[in-house]
Enzyme design. Sequence first.
Site, PDB file in Angstrom:
ATOM      1  N   SER A  41       0.817  -1.209   0.000  1.00 58.92           N
ATOM      2  CA  SER A  41       0.000   0.000   0.000  1.00 58.92           C
ATOM      3  C   SER A  41       0.851   1.259   0.000  1.00 58.92           C
ATOM      4  O   SER A  41       2.061   1.226   0.243  1.00 58.92           O
ATOM      5  CB  SER A  41      -0.941   0.029   1.217  1.00 58.92           C
ATOM      6  OG  SER A  41      -0.315   0.625   2.337  1.00 58.92           O
ATOM      7  N   VAL A  42       0.172   2.375  -0.231  1.00 58.27           N
ATOM      8  CA  VAL A  42       0.810   3.691  -0.220  1.00 58.27           C
ATOM      9  C   VAL A  42       1.393   4.018   1.147  1.00 58.27           C
ATOM     10  O   VAL A  42       2.326   4.821   1.271  1.00 58.27           O
ATOM     11  CB  VAL A  42      -0.213   4.763  -0.660  1.00 58.27           C
ATOM     12  CG1 VAL A  42      -1.311   4.930   0.397  1.00 58.27           C
ATOM     13  CG2 VAL A  42       0.449   6.103  -0.957  1.00 58.27           C
ATOM     14  N   LYS A  43       0.877   3.385   2.199  1.00 54.77           N
ATOM     15  CA  LYS A  43       1.292   3.708   3.562  1.00 54.77           C
ATOM     16  C   LYS A  43       2.702   3.223   3.897  1.00 54.77           C
ATOM     17  O   LYS A  43       3.266   3.623   4.920  1.00 54.77           O
ATOM     18  CB  LYS A  43       0.297   3.141   4.569  1.00 54.77           C
ATOM     19  CG  LYS A  43      -1.112   3.714   4.449  1.00 54.77           C
ATOM     20  CD  LYS A  43      -1.154   5.200   4.761  1.00 54.77           C
ATOM     21  CE  LYS A  43      -2.587   5.698   4.840  1.00 54.77           C
ATOM     22  NZ  LYS A  43      -2.672   7.121   5.213  1.00 54.77           N
ATOM     23  N   ASP A  44       3.272   2.380   3.041  1.00 55.74           N
ATOM     24  CA  ASP A  44       4.670   2.002   3.260  1.00 55.74           C
ATOM     25  C   ASP A  44       5.564   3.241   3.247  1.00 55.74           C
ATOM     26  O   ASP A  44       6.590   3.298   3.937  1.00 55.74           O
ATOM     27  CB  ASP A  44       5.144   1.051   2.155  1.00 55.74           C
ATOM     28  CG  ASP A  44       4.539  -0.331   2.282  1.00 55.74           C
ATOM     29  OD1 ASP A  44       3.763  -0.560   3.218  1.00 55.74           O
ATOM     30  OD2 ASP A  44       4.850  -1.184   1.429  1.00 55.74           O
ATOM     31  N   ARG A  45       5.174   4.236   2.453  1.00 55.81           N
ATOM     32  CA  ARG A  45       5.979   5.457   2.317  1.00 55.81           C
ATOM     33  C   ARG A  45       6.084   6.205   3.640  1.00 55.81           C
ATOM     34  O   ARG A  45       7.131   6.749   3.981  1.00 55.81           O
ATOM     35  CB  ARG A  45       5.362   6.373   1.256  1.00 55.81           C
ATOM     36  CG  ARG A  45       5.305   5.764  -0.149  1.00 55.81           C
ATOM     37  CD  ARG A  45       4.580   6.719  -1.097  1.00 55.81           C
ATOM     38  NE  ARG A  45       4.430   6.171  -2.435  1.00 55.81           N
ATOM     39  CZ  ARG A  45       5.308   6.332  -3.432  1.00 55.81           C
ATOM     40  NH1 ARG A  45       6.412   7.038  -3.221  1.00 55.81           N
ATOM     41  NH2 ARG A  45       5.093   5.807  -4.626  1.00 55.81           N
TER      42      ARG A  45
END
Length: 460
Positions: A41-45
Amino acid sequence: MWHEDILGTIGGTPLVRVNRLAAHLPGTVLAKLEYFNPGGSVKDRIGISMLEDAEARGELAPGGTIVEGTSGNTGVGLALAAIARGYTCIFATTDKQSPEKIAILRALGAEVIVCPTAVDPEDPRSYYQVSRRLAEETPNSFYMNQYDNPANTLAHLRTTGPELWEGTEGRITHLFVGSGTGGTISGSAAYLKERNPDVRIIGVDPYGSVYWKYFHTGEFDEDEIYPYVTEGVGEDILAGNMNFDIVDDYVRVTDRESMLMTRRLSREEGMFLGGSCGMAMAGALQWMEANRDAIDDDAVLVVIMPDGGYRALGKVYNDVWMQEHGFLEEDEILTAGRLAARRPTERPLVTAPADMTLDDAIGVMRGHAISQVPVMEGKEVVGSLTERDILRSLMGDPTRARASCAISWARPSRWSEASSPCSRLRATSFAASSPPCLCGKKDGGLGILTRSDLIAALGA
């Protein structure tokens, strides 16, 4: 070359053209597929961004514990960062999140506390308050607070925004983003507006969230807050990372529109995504339709797709769950007839006459490699014979093998119309003690449905 740890694989996610769904619209519509990140997901960033920021400020000591309230994806990003840097994690989440998300967090070694969704943010049972309390009670811990932590926005200012600009060679004209904590939309927009102030930023919100009305009126209306099932987007608070001043417009989408669009993305574009992605795309297409005259053929419109579909298998891609929530179109509902049609091979229904001996009935079942058989008198189903029934009968008296099978059959198989929804079958015909379910076929004959058929259909 290789990466020193899993964190080196974060970012650089692809932009993929949306073909069929946007074929009727001017411009080029692109999806930024964030499920290519290692945690899906984008939340890894933001996981590594917030962790490194906490380390730099001395708020996270070696061997410490990361505490956070999460809908699942941020927890995964933090858990990956914690594994690489030697920390442990405790997460509070809500009971509306998919079992898959909770299972992933635990698989990554995190402790997970599940909290009720339908409570006020200030309620001590809410996942906001539980995560804060856990941080206070846990020695050598730090509460990440993705909602107000500026390192959230900074992650997207440093990575997502530049990737959008470089990936479109500076041609991006519109960005569509669903927002929860606000970090993705605010950080990406800040970078893009700095490079080109004319880039339009459009937020997408689910009904039940406060953002849409707050953007358009400046009013925080508690009457706008009510439960919705789309995960990871929208809020019942105003997150500190949500910068409304940098957003040009806001649209909102129903749960049903979100779920149906998610399935269309999978089937029509080959993009296997989560429900918040369907919400973002549905909102983007809605806005494009309403503003068609403001879009020319040179426009490049990007939709950020936050995560992948594996965490939604039990919900968005489950026909029974979709039907129970009223999300399926009438012709998409999984019925007994459609379930029968999904069987990989069609074979005639095997039955046993009521006057057949039990020994012969056993032979029929062995010969066809089946474990259950309807018992017939003429064209009427009068009973159901299963391996369990036969075993119980023979254990009581082995000589019964030579008697009529009538002494061993159970109640008749349940009858189901071909149009019967499978959600109804699940609760009745497929109960643990139920005999097999019979279904009418197009040719006027009968077909048998088993629990295995339902499992195969739902797991497909």
